[in-house]
Design an enzyme around this catalytic site. Structure first.
Site, PDB file in Angstrom:
ATOM      1  N   TRP A 354       0.813  -1.227   0.000  1.00 59.58           N
ATOM      2  CA  TRP A 354       0.000   0.000   0.000  1.00 59.58           C
ATOM      3  C   TRP A 354       0.839   1.266   0.000  1.00 59.58           C
ATOM      4  O   TRP A 354       0.302   2.372  -0.021  1.00 59.58           O
ATOM      5  CB  TRP A 354      -0.934   0.020   1.214  1.00 59.58           C
ATOM      6  CG  TRP A 354      -0.267   0.362   2.518  1.00 59.58           C
ATOM      7  CD1 TRP A 354       0.955  -0.079   2.942  1.00 59.58           C
ATOM      8  CD2 TRP A 354      -0.761   1.220   3.544  1.00 59.58           C
ATOM      9  NE1 TRP A 354       1.240   0.436   4.178  1.00 59.58           N
ATOM     10  CE2 TRP A 354       0.203   1.243   4.579  1.00 59.58           C
ATOM     11  CE3 TRP A 354      -1.923   1.956   3.709  1.00 59.58           C
ATOM     12  CZ2 TRP A 354       0.039   1.978   5.746  1.00 59.58           C
ATOM     13  CZ3 TRP A 354      -2.084   2.694   4.879  1.00 59.58           C
ATOM     14  CH2 TRP A 354      -1.123   2.702   5.879  1.00 59.58           C
ATOM     15  N   ASP A 355       2.167   1.109   0.027  1.00 63.07           N
ATOM     16  CA  ASP A 355       3.046   2.269   0.167  1.00 63.07           C
ATOM     17  C   ASP A 355       2.886   3.296  -0.957  1.00 63.07           C
ATOM     18  O   ASP A 355       3.334   4.444  -0.835  1.00 63.07           O
ATOM     19  CB  ASP A 355       4.504   1.822   0.267  1.00 63.07           C
ATOM     20  CG  ASP A 355       4.719   0.841   1.417  1.00 63.07           C
ATOM     21  OD1 ASP A 355       3.990  -0.157   1.454  1.00 63.07           O
ATOM     22  OD2 ASP A 355       5.589   1.080   2.263  1.00 63.07           O
ATOM     23  N   GLU A 492       0.204  -3.447  12.088  1.00 62.64           N
ATOM     24  CA  GLU A 492       0.366  -4.899  11.936  1.00 62.64           C
ATOM     25  C   GLU A 492       0.607  -5.630  13.251  1.00 62.64           C
ATOM     26  O   GLU A 492       0.736  -6.854  13.261  1.00 62.64           O
ATOM     27  CB  GLU A 492       1.516  -5.183  10.967  1.00 62.64           C
ATOM     28  CG  GLU A 492       1.221  -4.646   9.575  1.00 62.64           C
ATOM     29  CD  GLU A 492       2.260  -5.014   8.541  1.00 62.64           C
ATOM     30  OE1 GLU A 492       3.425  -5.230   8.928  1.00 62.64           O
ATOM     31  OE2 GLU A 492       1.909  -5.073   7.349  1.00 62.64           O
ATOM     32  N   LYS A 616       2.116  -0.540  15.787  1.00 59.31           N
ATOM     33  CA  LYS A 616       3.365  -0.498  15.028  1.00 59.31           C
ATOM     34  C   LYS A 616       3.491   0.848  14.324  1.00 59.31           C
ATOM     35  O   LYS A 616       4.567   1.372  14.126  1.00 59.31           O
ATOM     36  CB  LYS A 616       3.346  -1.633  14.008  1.00 59.31           C
ATOM     37  CG  LYS A 616       4.583  -1.724  13.144  1.00 59.31           C
ATOM     38  CD  LYS A 616       4.464  -2.891  12.179  1.00 59.31           C
ATOM     39  CE  LYS A 616       5.688  -3.033  11.308  1.00 59.31           C
ATOM     40  NZ  LYS A 616       5.527  -4.036  10.254  1.00 59.31           N
ATOM     41  N   GLN A 617       2.345   1.387  13.889  1.00 61.47           N
ATOM     42  CA  GLN A 617       2.374   2.593  13.053  1.00 61.47           C
ATOM     43  C   GLN A 617       1.022   3.268  13.081  1.00 61.47           C
ATOM     44  O   GLN A 617       0.075   2.732  13.659  1.00 61.47           O
ATOM     45  CB  GLN A 617       2.735   2.205  11.625  1.00 61.47           C
ATOM     46  CG  GLN A 617       1.703   1.319  10.954  1.00 61.47           C
ATOM     47  CD  GLN A 617       2.296   0.536   9.789  1.00 61.47           C
ATOM     48  OE1 GLN A 617       2.731  -0.597   9.955  1.00 61.47           O
ATOM     49  NE2 GLN A 617       2.312   1.139   8.626  1.00 61.47           N
TER      50      GLN A 617
HETATM   51  C1  BGC Z   1       4.527  -1.813   7.263  1.00 63.33           C
HETATM   52  C2  BGC Z   1       3.588  -1.780   6.088  1.00 63.33           C
HETATM   53  C3  BGC Z   1       4.352  -1.441   4.831  1.00 63.33           C
HETATM   54  C4  BGC Z   1       5.543  -2.364   4.668  1.00 63.33           C
HETATM   55  C5  BGC Z   1       6.398  -1.972   3.504  1.00 63.33           C
HETATM   56  C6  BGC Z   1       5.669  -2.751   6.978  1.00 63.33           C
HETATM   57  O1  BGC Z   1       6.586  -2.712   8.033  1.00 63.33           O
HETATM   58  O2  BGC Z   1       3.863  -2.243   8.418  1.00 63.33           O
HETATM   59  O3  BGC Z   1       2.581  -0.829   6.301  1.00 63.33           O
HETATM   60  O4  BGC Z   1       3.524  -1.560   3.725  1.00 63.33           O
HETATM   61  O5  BGC Z   1       6.344  -2.337   5.814  1.00 63.33           O
HETATM   62  O6  BGC Z   1       6.867  -0.687   3.665  1.00 63.33           O
END
Ligand code: BGC
Length: 824
Positions: A354-355, A492, A616-617
């Site tokens: 999704w980046d 996540e 996590k984010q």
């Molecule tokens: C993040 C995801 C992201 C991926 C690639 C993961 O650590 O949780 O949101 O898409 O890294 O950047």
């Protein structure tokens, strides 16, 4: 360091992996890590070259599971070049003592130089001056020039230059238990015209990759022919015998070409690779074309900061450079997405996630054709996404969390926790919000470009099928609202409810971000369809079997999706989040240096982040990253929930204190949402994101690949966030508020065909539209709207930002005034 040069001095085997990634060279077709030409893969070095979208699948037996993984394939190595002085061994980077070691990536020209002086075991001192490019002018070409100067010796010197197809995928230690032998060599040969040639094939995908190279060795302008040629099972090489003299330079040039069976306008890859090398001019000429191509790119992509602190200018340019090495005009005709870790290493196997949400805005406002191309990568996989939805008993298109070759779900089902050594279930595939990201990207692209043809031919169909998916995922609840269950949000760490077996009974209900995005997608369908002429709209609806009844249902779901709230009105990350335990940050902080990957720490202690209020984010906060306050107000109003402006700050505070920033994306999102309310903290977080790769802050992830989402996200922070750029129909809104650490920001954006140069200081905004033929657009600043035609220049005097507390007071007074004016 100056603002254009990434410089390293001294040799440090422990930093080689990081330097290889940060100095990797690429052009959107290939990316080649900056390994020393005389290095082979070992614990310090990893010479890897990757073809954009070059995937292959292999099955491995692991932890009692048979798992199939699709990897970005490490393709044959074009670099091998080493020397041997009389009586010595073939030179490896770690076999000599360095007297001087300087490595520099010039960002303006994208030329990598390595200048070394070393002493071998016999006391011979040699100087090695290297220049390297991966051509931005001709994407198939890579070139290396090395000038060797014996400083204190004379004698026999042998130069060995080869191409190596024996490489395997070995770049990520966590994946090493999995099969990484993706290549088979079809043939290795030496051809007329001093060409070395290699034809390899991906074991499962059957894609052929050809590599051809020619090496020339010259002393005082006189060319030395190869003395010996070897063709082995997986490699071919030439050896040149040189009579070396103290102080006399030996000039070596190696020109290589890659082609693959997926290329356009080719007959057969090896034939093309050989032709290319045969016709390629010398290093200097190739470098000249390459440098020009980069100077043209910088004219369009540079963001200039004046008086900026913290080396921000250099870091931004490094980020832009890696973005353009990953996706470029050369990838436009390829069937590729934008990988979050670049094509710079094997992390996340080159998968597409999704980046894009963080990456596209920067591209779209500069070279929209790049965004368009990558959106078409999604469009080509729409049928696969429809199939996935059908198989799950749903409708519309269910896009995979991780996408590779054909759009099948490529997320791994188990992954290794290096902290515990255990293979554990991976439920990240439950991140269904990926579909909304695609729809959002379609909408934003069309907003910026007004590319209605794209909308008609691809975008609207993508959009509607994502909407249809959400409407079928949403189930009516007892309270009359709709719920979306069994999903994960961007955070996540939360994969399931406490105590649930995530592999059997995983996912969470009503992730606020997912539901809000779903509501937004469903609510926008009308606008999307409206932008398509009536007869075309009818044809599209007929093709999609989309009638008024279904549209009415989508409308209803968009108004009735459930958003969970805490008792005090805070948005709950998901239903039940409020009941989770608070996490003891202090005691964990005292025990561990770095808490970013709390999931791994807790799992290794037989605990589980699912038990705690830890993220996590950014998850809830992504809403404030993606939408303006007015847009959020509209979404809430449509959903029948009360929204007050203070909710933004309260939610930001609440979640920020419960986030470990285990993803580099998190710093970008947090820097963004704090840009107005807490500028100091916003800049600090932006710095974290700017340093993420440069300093490898996650402790070892950057050698496995860049973090492109965060890289592009930081550039977009400068481009849109601190400038307050928003797109609304034919209006481009500015609302600048530069961080105190930046004196002036200058840049150029494209908006609906106009090219707008702008310059922002702490108190003024100046915009010039370049002369060209284009329709007028509106530019707005705080309610002042100007219609702008090409060729016009104008300025706005910036009014000082009203502090939130003052804002509050003024609102209060406003309320009192309108209620009768008692205190007015
Ligand atoms: C993040 C995801 C992201 C991926 C690639 C993961 O650590 O949780 O949101 O898409 O890294 O950047």
């Amino acid at each position: 360091m100056n603002d254009w040069q990434l410089k390293y001095s001294g040799y440090d085997p422990g930093s080689e992996g990081l330097r290889e990634t940060l100095c990797a060279l690429g052009n959107g077709y290939i990316v080649s890590r900056a390994a020393a030409p005389n290095a082979v893969a070992d614990d310090a070095h990893y010479p890897g070259t990757y073809l954009a979208g070059g995937y292959d699948r292999l099955t491995s037996e692991i932890a009692d599971h048979r798992i199939e993984n699709e990897d970005l394939v490490n393709i044959p190595n074009w670099l091998p070049l080493t020397i041997r002085a009389e009586g010595g061994d073939w030179l490896r980077p770690d076999d000599v003592g360095y007297l001087d070691y300087r490595q520099e990536l010039d960002l303006r020209s994208n030329v990598l130089t390595r200048c070394l002086r070393f002493r071998d075991g016999e006391g011979r001192v040699t100087r090695w001056d290297e220049r390297r490019i991966v051509s931005m002018h001709d994407p198939h070409l890579a070139a290396l020039s090395v000038t060797l100067t014996p400083e204190n010796w004379s004698g026999a010197l042998t130069v060995r230059s080869g191409i190596d197809g024996s490489v395997i995928n070995w770049g990520v230690a966590r994946y090493r238990d999995l099969d990484g032998r993706h290549l088979e060599t079809l043939d290795a040969s030496r051809e007329d015209g001093n060409l070395l040639a290699l034809r390899s094939r991906f074991v499962q995908a059957r894609r052929e990759v050809a590599l051809a190279a020619r090496t020339s060795v010259a002393v005082d302008g006189g060319h030395i022919p190869a003395a010996r040629t070897e063709t082995l099972a997986d490699m071919a090489r030439d050896e040149f015998d040189v009579d070396a003299h103290e102080g006399r330079s030996v000039r070596i040039e190696k020109i290589a070409a890659y082609f693959d069976s997926g290329d356009n306008a080719i007959s057969e890859p090896l034939l093309e690779a050989m032709n290319h090398v045969r016709h390629a001019r010398d290093f200097r000429a190739l470098e000249e074309e390459h440098v020009q191509a980069w100077s043209h790119l910088w004219e369009q992509f540079d963001i200039r900061l004046e008086n900026a602190k913290d080396d921000a200018q250099l870091k931004l340019r490094l980020h832009v450079l890696h973005l353009l090495q990953t996706t470029s005009i050369h990838s436009v005709d390829m069937d590729v997405g934008v990988p979050p870790r670049g094509w710079h290493g094997e992390a996340y196997r080159g998968h597409i996630m999704w980046d894009e949400l963080f990456i596209f805005p920067y591209l779209t406002l500069r070279m929209p054709v790049l965004t368009r191309a990558v959106l078409r990568y999604r469009y080509r996989r729409l049928d696969e996404a429809r199939r996935a939805a059908r198989e799950a008993g749903l409708k519309g298109a269910m896009f995979p969390w991780q996408s590779g070759s054909n759009g099948r779900e490529e997320s791994q089902r188990i992954h290794l926790n290096p902290k515990s050594g255990r293979w554990i279930p991976d439920n990240s595939w439950r991140q269904r919000h990926i579909g909304s990201a695609i729809a959002y990207n379609v909408w934003k692209y069309v907003q910026a470009t007004d590319d209605r043809d794209f909308l008609r031919d691809y975008g609207a169909e993508l959009f509607c099928e994502v909407a249809r998916f959400w409407a079928s995922m949403a189930q009516e609840r007892d309270d009359g609202r709709y719920g979306i269950c069994g999903v994960m949000g961007p955070d996540e760490f939360h994969t399931a409810y406490p105590g649930a077996d995530p592999s059997m009974d995983g996912g969470l209900d009503n992730n606020a971000y997912t539901n809000i995005m779903a509501s937004w997608v469903l609510s926008r369908v009308g606008d999307v369809l409206e932008q398509i002429p009536e007869d075309e709209r009818r044809r599209l609806c007929e093709r999609l079997r989309l009638g008024p009844e279904e549209l009415a249902h989508w409308d209803e779901v968009s108004r009735k999706l459930f958003i969970p709230f805490h008792e005090d009105g805070m948005i709950s990350q998901f239903e039940g989040y409020e009941k989770l335990k608070e996490f003891d940050w202090d005691s964990y902080g005292a025990k561990h240096d770095n808490l970013q990957r709390l999931d791994r720490i807790l799992e290794a202690e037989d605990d589980d982040p699912n038990n705690y209020k830890v993220s996590k984010q950014a998850d809830v906060l992504m809403i404030f990253y993606l939408f303006s306050r007015e847009e959020i107000e509209q979404i809430f109003e449509r959903l029948g929930y009360k929204f007050t402006p203070d909710m933004i700050f309260r939610n930001v505070q609440y979640y920020m204190h419960r986030t470990s920033h285990g993803s580099t994306l998190s710093w970008v999102a947090h820097a963004w949402v704090l840009a107005r309310a807490d500028r100091q903290r916003s800049w600090e977080l932006a710095q974290k994101a700017l340093n993420a790769d440069l300093a490898d802050v996650q402790g070892g992830t950057t050698p496995e690949g860049i973090h492109l989402g965060a890289m592009a996200g930081t550039v977009d922070l400068m481009q849109r966030c601190y400038t307050g750029i928003e797109l609304r129909g034919n209006t481009l809104i500015f609302n600048p508020r530069l961080p105190d650490e930046v004196g002036r920001l200058k840049s150029t954006v494209r908006f609906r065909r106009q090219i707008l140069d702008f310059e922002i200081t702490q108190d003024e905004l100046t915009i010039s539209s370049r002369s060209m033929t284009a329709h007028p657009v509106n530019i707005a600043y705080r309610g002042q709207v100007r219609e702008v035609s090409p060729g016009q220049t104008f300025s706005f005097r910036l009014v000082p930002e009203i502090k939130p507390d003052r804002l509050q007071r003024e609102r209060e007074q406003e309320r009192v005034r309108s209620a009768g004016g008692r205190h007015a």
